[in-house]
Design a protein around this motif. Structure first.
Motif, PDB file in Angstrom:
ATOM      1  N   MET A   1       0.754  -1.062  -0.171  1.00  0.00           N
ATOM      2  CA  MET A   1       0.113  -0.117  -0.055  1.00  0.00           C
ATOM      3  C   MET A   1       0.785   1.081  -0.063  1.00  0.00           C
ATOM      4  O   MET A   1       1.909   1.404   1.011  1.00  0.00           O
ATOM      5  CB  MET A   1      -0.885  -0.031   1.199  1.00  0.00           C
ATOM      6  N   SER A   2       0.693   2.310  -0.816  1.00  0.00           N
ATOM      7  CA  SER A   2       1.540   3.312  -0.788  1.00  0.00           C
ATOM      8  C   SER A   2       1.075   4.259   0.432  1.00  0.00           C
ATOM      9  O   SER A   2       0.370   4.279   1.006  1.00  0.00           O
ATOM     10  CB  SER A   2       1.177   4.034  -2.287  1.00  0.00           C
ATOM     11  N   LEU A   3       1.905   5.480   0.472  1.00  0.00           N
ATOM     12  CA  LEU A   3       1.851   6.136   1.555  1.00  0.00           C
ATOM     13  C   LEU A   3       0.526   6.676   1.809  1.00  0.00           C
ATOM     14  O   LEU A   3       0.039   6.963   2.648  1.00  0.00           O
ATOM     15  CB  LEU A   3       2.880   7.074   1.661  1.00  0.00           C
ATOM     16  N   SER A  30      -7.867  23.348   2.070  1.00  0.00           N
ATOM     17  CA  SER A  30      -7.982  23.022   0.610  1.00  0.00           C
ATOM     18  C   SER A  30      -6.607  22.312   0.202  1.00  0.00           C
ATOM     19  O   SER A  30      -6.486  21.416  -0.655  1.00  0.00           O
ATOM     20  CB  SER A  30      -8.398  24.046  -0.364  1.00  0.00           C
ATOM     21  N   ASN A  31      -5.435  22.936   0.733  1.00  0.00           N
ATOM     22  CA  ASN A  31      -4.309  22.195   0.212  1.00  0.00           C
ATOM     23  C   ASN A  31      -4.034  21.013   0.779  1.00  0.00           C
ATOM     24  O   ASN A  31      -3.734  19.849   0.266  1.00  0.00           O
ATOM     25  CB  ASN A  31      -2.987  23.241   0.834  1.00  0.00           C
ATOM     26  N   ALA A  32      -4.236  20.643   1.989  1.00  0.00           N
ATOM     27  CA  ALA A  32      -4.360  19.353   2.594  1.00  0.00           C
ATOM     28  C   ALA A  32      -5.369  18.325   1.769  1.00  0.00           C
ATOM     29  O   ALA A  32      -4.906  16.872   1.668  1.00  0.00           O
ATOM     30  CB  ALA A  32      -4.744  19.300   3.789  1.00  0.00           C
ATOM     31  N   THR A  33      -6.360  18.715   1.474  1.00  0.00           N
ATOM     32  CA  THR A  33      -7.313  17.758   0.666  1.00  0.00           C
ATOM     33  C   THR A  33      -6.797  17.356  -0.463  1.00  0.00           C
ATOM     34  O   THR A  33      -6.700  16.359  -1.084  1.00  0.00           O
ATOM     35  CB  THR A  33      -8.541  18.488   0.432  1.00  0.00           C
ATOM     36  N   ASN A  34      -6.171  18.606  -1.509  1.00  0.00           N
ATOM     37  CA  ASN A  34      -5.466  18.407  -2.640  1.00  0.00           C
ATOM     38  C   ASN A  34      -4.126  17.570  -2.451  1.00  0.00           C
ATOM     39  O   ASN A  34      -3.943  16.619  -3.307  1.00  0.00           O
ATOM     40  CB  ASN A  34      -5.035  19.608  -3.464  1.00  0.00           C
ATOM     41  N   SER A  35      -3.496  17.603  -1.310  1.00  0.00           N
ATOM     42  CA  SER A  35      -2.377  16.751  -1.026  1.00  0.00           C
ATOM     43  C   SER A  35      -2.785  15.378  -0.783  1.00  0.00           C
ATOM     44  O   SER A  35      -2.093  14.397  -1.444  1.00  0.00           O
ATOM     45  CB  SER A  35      -1.604  17.113   0.085  1.00  0.00           C
ATOM     46  N   LEU A  36      -3.986  14.962  -0.013  1.00  0.00           N
ATOM     47  CA  LEU A  36      -4.176  13.653   0.157  1.00  0.00           C
ATOM     48  C   LEU A  36      -4.993  13.051  -0.658  1.00  0.00           C
ATOM     49  O   LEU A  36      -5.256  11.785  -0.876  1.00  0.00           O
ATOM     50  CB  LEU A  36      -5.074  13.719   1.494  1.00  0.00           C
ATOM     51  N   GLY A  38      -4.015  13.200  -4.181  1.00  0.00           N
ATOM     52  CA  GLY A  38      -3.004  12.928  -4.925  1.00  0.00           C
ATOM     53  C   GLY A  38      -3.331  13.849  -6.236  1.00  0.00           C
ATOM     54  O   GLY A  38      -2.944  13.818  -7.464  1.00  0.00           O
ATOM     55  N   LYS A  39      -4.028  14.988  -6.105  1.00  0.00           N
ATOM     56  CA  LYS A  39      -4.103  16.093  -7.124  1.00  0.00           C
ATOM     57  C   LYS A  39      -2.798  16.822  -7.495  1.00  0.00           C
ATOM     58  O   LYS A  39      -2.674  17.300  -8.481  1.00  0.00           O
ATOM     59  CB  LYS A  39      -5.079  17.030  -6.833  1.00  0.00           C
ATOM     60  N   ILE A  40      -1.966  16.815  -6.306  1.00  0.00           N
ATOM     61  CA  ILE A  40      -0.760  17.495  -6.387  1.00  0.00           C
ATOM     62  C   ILE A  40       0.366  16.512  -5.964  1.00  0.00           C
ATOM     63  O   ILE A  40       0.043  15.643  -5.380  1.00  0.00           O
ATOM     64  CB  ILE A  40      -0.567  18.899  -5.705  1.00  0.00           C
ATOM     65  N   ASP A  41       1.439  16.979  -6.416  1.00  0.00           N
ATOM     66  CA  ASP A  41       2.653  16.132  -6.015  1.00  0.00           C
ATOM     67  C   ASP A  41       3.096  16.681  -4.724  1.00  0.00           C
ATOM     68  O   ASP A  41       3.439  18.164  -4.500  1.00  0.00           O
ATOM     69  CB  ASP A  41       3.954  16.331  -6.954  1.00  0.00           C
ATOM     70  N   VAL A  42       2.954  15.877  -3.611  1.00  0.00           N
ATOM     71  CA  VAL A  42       3.415  16.395  -2.306  1.00  0.00           C
ATOM     72  C   VAL A  42       4.765  16.131  -1.832  1.00  0.00           C
ATOM     73  O   VAL A  42       5.336  15.231  -2.202  1.00  0.00           O
ATOM     74  CB  VAL A  42       2.515  15.560  -1.345  1.00  0.00           C
ATOM     75  N   ALA A  44       8.117  15.462   0.668  1.00  0.00           N
ATOM     76  CA  ALA A  44       8.122  14.568   1.653  1.00  0.00           C
ATOM     77  C   ALA A  44       8.178  15.086   3.076  1.00  0.00           C
ATOM     78  O   ALA A  44       7.540  14.503   3.873  1.00  0.00           O
ATOM     79  CB  ALA A  44       9.742  14.000   1.617  1.00  0.00           C
ATOM     80  N   SER A  45       8.235  16.549   3.335  1.00  0.00           N
ATOM     81  CA  SER A  45       8.253  17.067   4.411  1.00  0.00           C
ATOM     82  C   SER A  45       6.588  17.117   4.910  1.00  0.00           C
ATOM     83  O   SER A  45       6.161  17.130   5.957  1.00  0.00           O
ATOM     84  CB  SER A  45       8.947  18.568   4.718  1.00  0.00           C
ATOM     85  N   THR A  46       5.745  17.263   3.938  1.00  0.00           N
ATOM     86  CA  THR A  46       4.384  17.608   3.969  1.00  0.00           C
ATOM     87  C   THR A  46       3.627  16.035   4.573  1.00  0.00           C
ATOM     88  O   THR A  46       3.017  15.995   5.435  1.00  0.00           O
ATOM     89  CB  THR A  46       3.764  17.716   2.669  1.00  0.00           C
ATOM     90  N   LEU A  47       4.394  14.979   3.847  1.00  0.00           N
ATOM     91  CA  LEU A  47       3.983  13.713   4.179  1.00  0.00           C
ATOM     92  C   LEU A  47       4.452  13.298   5.639  1.00  0.00           C
ATOM     93  O   LEU A  47       3.627  12.651   6.418  1.00  0.00           O
ATOM     94  CB  LEU A  47       4.270  12.444   3.324  1.00  0.00           C
ATOM     95  N   GLU A  48       5.523  13.733   5.825  1.00  0.00           N
ATOM     96  CA  GLU A  48       6.072  13.353   7.324  1.00  0.00           C
ATOM     97  C   GLU A  48       5.091  14.341   8.378  1.00  0.00           C
ATOM     98  O   GLU A  48       4.769  13.788   9.537  1.00  0.00           O
ATOM     99  CB  GLU A  48       7.345  14.066   7.341  1.00  0.00           C
ATOM    100  N   ALA A  49       4.811  15.514   8.188  1.00  0.00           N
ATOM    101  CA  ALA A  49       3.735  16.604   8.883  1.00  0.00           C
ATOM    102  C   ALA A  49       2.478  15.736   8.994  1.00  0.00           C
ATOM    103  O   ALA A  49       1.912  15.495  10.290  1.00  0.00           O
ATOM    104  CB  ALA A  49       3.660  17.696   8.192  1.00  0.00           C
TER     105      ALA A  49
END
Length: 95
Positions: A1-3, A30-36, A38-42, A44-49
């Motif tokens: 399963m991917s991250l 809205s940025n969190a929604t887009n990040s989660l 897959g609409k935008i390339d996230v 690594a620091s955001t994924l860690e957060a």
């Protein structure tokens, strides 16, 4: 399963909304929604957060160790299935 699916699964298991996570990482919802989504390339620091906000840690697991990690995460014991427990060995009279 991917991250991202793992983050979403953890989010759901904790009953946290995307708005909750966004607030904890100081991000616009809205940025969190887009990040989660897959609409935008996230980054690594955001994924860690996100992982930190969900009381989790993002780790890199060597591919050859994944079966053991997946087994551990599924709640199964690590090791061969046919090894008797200490209690069973005691009951069977082994030393």
């Amino acid at each position: 399963m991917s991250l991202i699916p793992q983050i979403k699964a953890r989010q759901q298991s904790l009953g946290k909304t995307t708005r909750d996570i966004a607030k904890m990482v100081a991000m616009a919802p809205s940025n969190a929604t887009n990040s989660l989504s897959g609409k935008i390339d996230v980054r690594a620091s955001t994924l860690e957060a996100f992982a930190g906000a969900l009381d989790a840690k993002w780790v890199l697991v060597p591919r050859h160790l994944m079966p053991e990690v997946e087994r551990l995460l599924s709640g199964k014991s690590i090791g061969p299935d046919d090894v008797p427990s200490a209690a069973q060995r005691f009951l069977d009279g082994e030393k």
